[in-house]
Scaffold this active site. Sequence first.
Site, PDB file in Angstrom:
ATOM      1  N   ILE A  12       0.494  -0.956   0.150  1.00 45.87           N
ATOM      2  CA  ILE A  12      -0.018   0.155  -0.370  1.00 45.87           C
ATOM      3  C   ILE A  12       1.270   1.657  -0.198  1.00 45.87           C
ATOM      4  O   ILE A  12       0.574   2.358  -0.745  1.00 45.87           O
ATOM      5  CB  ILE A  12      -1.680  -0.173   1.154  1.00 45.87           C
ATOM      6  CG1 ILE A  12      -1.566  -1.765   1.137  1.00 45.87           C
ATOM      7  CG2 ILE A  12      -1.728   1.594   0.796  1.00 45.87           C
ATOM      8  CD1 ILE A  12      -2.774  -1.422   2.804  1.00 45.87           C
ATOM      9  N   ASP A  51      15.037   0.978  10.603  1.00 43.36           N
ATOM     10  CA  ASP A  51      13.565   0.539  10.481  1.00 43.36           C
ATOM     11  C   ASP A  51      13.312   1.063  11.866  1.00 43.36           C
ATOM     12  O   ASP A  51      14.030   2.853  12.895  1.00 43.36           O
ATOM     13  CB  ASP A  51      14.821  -0.942  11.789  1.00 43.36           C
ATOM     14  CG  ASP A  51      12.890  -1.473  12.318  1.00 43.36           C
ATOM     15  OD1 ASP A  51      13.231  -2.738  11.579  1.00 43.36           O
ATOM     16  OD2 ASP A  51      12.599  -0.875  13.121  1.00 43.36           O
ATOM     17  N   ALA A  75       4.503  -1.692   9.105  1.00 44.05           N
ATOM     18  CA  ALA A  75       4.273  -2.875  10.287  1.00 44.05           C
ATOM     19  C   ALA A  75       3.830  -4.005   9.804  1.00 44.05           C
ATOM     20  O   ALA A  75       3.828  -4.481   8.269  1.00 44.05           O
ATOM     21  CB  ALA A  75       2.541  -2.552  10.617  1.00 44.05           C
ATOM     22  N   TYR A 141      -2.329  -8.962  15.600  1.00 44.09           N
ATOM     23  CA  TYR A 141      -2.486  -7.680  14.297  1.00 44.09           C
ATOM     24  C   TYR A 141      -3.459  -6.947  14.615  1.00 44.09           C
ATOM     25  O   TYR A 141      -2.602  -5.307  15.086  1.00 44.09           O
ATOM     26  CB  TYR A 141      -3.085  -8.362  13.301  1.00 44.09           C
ATOM     27  CG  TYR A 141      -3.072  -7.422  12.110  1.00 44.09           C
ATOM     28  CD1 TYR A 141      -2.137  -6.208  11.858  1.00 44.09           C
ATOM     29  CD2 TYR A 141      -4.272  -7.195  11.246  1.00 44.09           C
ATOM     30  CE1 TYR A 141      -1.766  -5.283  10.750  1.00 44.09           C
ATOM     31  CE2 TYR A 141      -4.429  -6.435  10.589  1.00 44.09           C
ATOM     32  CZ  TYR A 141      -3.165  -5.327   9.849  1.00 44.09           C
ATOM     33  OH  TYR A 141      -3.802  -4.004   9.410  1.00 44.09           O
ATOM     34  N   GLY A 284      -9.144 -16.761  13.890  1.00 36.18           N
ATOM     35  CA  GLY A 284      -8.985 -15.193  14.124  1.00 36.18           C
ATOM     36  C   GLY A 284      -9.852 -14.519  13.321  1.00 36.18           C
ATOM     37  O   GLY A 284      -9.937 -13.085  12.555  1.00 36.18           O
ATOM     38  N   ASP A 285     -10.500 -15.384  12.276  1.00 32.40           N
ATOM     39  CA  ASP A 285     -11.413 -13.848  10.989  1.00 32.40           C
ATOM     40  C   ASP A 285     -12.813 -13.733  11.497  1.00 32.40           C
ATOM     41  O   ASP A 285     -13.411 -14.796  11.722  1.00 32.40           O
ATOM     42  CB  ASP A 285     -11.535 -15.139  10.021  1.00 32.40           C
ATOM     43  CG  ASP A 285     -10.251 -15.142   8.131  1.00 32.40           C
ATOM     44  OD1 ASP A 285      -9.530 -14.476   8.407  1.00 32.40           O
ATOM     45  OD2 ASP A 285     -10.063 -16.672   8.060  1.00 32.40           O
TER      46      ASP A 285
HETATM   47  N1  UDP Z   1      -8.843 -16.149   2.441  1.00 33.40           N
HETATM   48  C1  UDP Z   1      -9.055 -18.171   2.229  1.00 33.40           C
HETATM   49  N2  UDP Z   1      -8.154 -18.801   1.068  1.00 33.40           N
HETATM   50  C2  UDP Z   1      -7.019 -18.252   1.078  1.00 33.40           C
HETATM   51  C3  UDP Z   1      -6.911 -16.911   2.040  1.00 33.40           C
HETATM   52  C4  UDP Z   1      -7.713 -16.325   2.400  1.00 33.40           C
HETATM   53  O1  UDP Z   1     -10.221 -18.738   1.857  1.00 33.40           O
HETATM   54  O2  UDP Z   1      -5.732 -18.523   0.399  1.00 33.40           O
HETATM   55  C5  UDP Z   1      -9.897 -16.233   3.009  1.00 33.40           C
HETATM   56  C6  UDP Z   1      -9.609 -15.518   4.158  1.00 33.40           C
HETATM   57  O3  UDP Z   1      -9.801 -16.959   5.556  1.00 33.40           O
HETATM   58  C7  UDP Z   1     -10.846 -14.391   4.871  1.00 33.40           C
HETATM   59  C8  UDP Z   1     -10.363 -13.687   3.763  1.00 33.40           C
HETATM   60  O4  UDP Z   1     -10.207 -14.684   2.204  1.00 33.40           O
HETATM   61  O5  UDP Z   1     -12.325 -14.359   5.045  1.00 33.40           O
HETATM   62  C9  UDP Z   1      -9.622 -12.622   2.817  1.00 33.40           C
HETATM   63  O6  UDP Z   1      -8.551 -13.014   3.527  1.00 33.40           O
HETATM   64  P1  UDP Z   1      -7.103 -11.846   3.559  1.00 33.40           P
HETATM   65  O7  UDP Z   1      -5.948 -12.816   4.106  1.00 33.40           O
HETATM   66  O8  UDP Z   1      -7.230 -11.533   2.053  1.00 33.40           O
HETATM   67  O9  UDP Z   1      -7.997 -11.014   3.677  1.00 33.40           O
HETATM   68  P2  UDP Z   1      -8.485 -10.063   6.437  1.00 33.40           P
HETATM   69  O10 UDP Z   1     -10.067 -10.408   5.639  1.00 33.40           O
HETATM   70  O11 UDP Z   1      -7.489 -10.567   6.973  1.00 33.40           O
HETATM   71  O12 UDP Z   1      -7.660  -9.447   5.873  1.00 33.40           O
END
Ligand code: UDP
Length: 334
Positions: A12, A51, A75, A141, A284-285
């Site tokens: 970004i 850094d 980060a 995070y 964590g999702d």
């Molecule tokens: N995801 C997935 N398979 C992968 C990578 C990500 O199903 O190989 C899913 C992840 O569980 C989330 C969404 O894609 O539901 C977006 O994940 P990403 O890591 O891109 O971004 P985040 O939401 O963690 O910032």
Amino acid sequence: MTVLVLGGAGYIGSHAVDRLIEKGYDVAVVDNLITGHRAAVNPKARFYQGDVRDQDFLNNVFDQEDIEGVMHFAAFSIVPESMEKPLKYFDNNTAGMVSLLEVMNKHHVKRIVFSSTAATYGEPKQIPIKETDPQIPTNPYGESKLMMEKIMRWSDKAYGIKFVALRYFNVAGAKPDGSIGEDHHPETHLVPIILQVAAGERKELSIFGDDYPTKDGTNVRDYVQVVDLADAHILALEYLKAGHDSDAFNLGSSTGFSNKEMLEAARKVTGKEIPAKMAPRRAGDPSTLIAASDKARKVLNWQPQYDNVEDIIRTAWNWKQSHPEGYADRGANA
Ligand code: UDP
């Protein structure tokens, strides 16, 4: 006067540097190149490798540059990694912010635009998520970034350092000409992983969880094009320069796409089959993250140019096809 971009060699940050230069700003970049790429930095920016936690290094940069404002992208940002290595995140992200604010204060630099995240909200209480909603992160995070927001808030009160915290939802895409883009090692993000499968570099996509309470059982996310996101940072800097008070803004499209819908969109854009299988949930999702982003549109006058995910994915695919190896500096910076 110069805009200092910390983390300007990252995904970004490099797009923000590029947009700043396109708009005529003088830009200096700091990056430790742990995850960033030197080749991602627009050659018109002055580059300092080091850094954020190294105060001698940072003081030296602030001595050399006449800085009107800071954009802070430096980060670590991988949710699953943060679950396994929380201290890495609190050290680099949170302690990095303390170091940066100390140096800013010493040099009387009073403006910072900060990359915050939807992950500061955790599992949302309502959809779409508003800036005033509770912030209860579900992973280190998000916690590290929430702590950074709080540290900025107290530093504003004590030292008058004004901040804008931009809480990004999911960022994707690349500069439309394909000259810069996303290149993480290892890659963990959905869109680039889908495109790796499309390009034949990966056998299949694993979709993490199909038993969430969403339209098709897979996680729902809100995608913003990276150049639109970069532009929001410039608007935020100008907002601070105009003398406005510190504030936080969500940056999203206000529309949610499920992981399955993203896969379908990518199949359409690339014309490839893109094999996929279901896999267990990823720790964590949150189930659904969609931003209320009318505040940024109204107050910052943010007008994102991309309003559909296929166009966003197309810019990422363009980058992927023109840079199959990414920046090809894996050895140096992995
Ligand atoms: N995801 C997935 N398979 C992968 C990578 C990500 O199903 O190989 C899913 C992840 O569980 C989330 C969404 O894609 O539901 C977006 O994940 P990403 O890591 O891109 O971004 P985040 O939401 O963690 O910032």
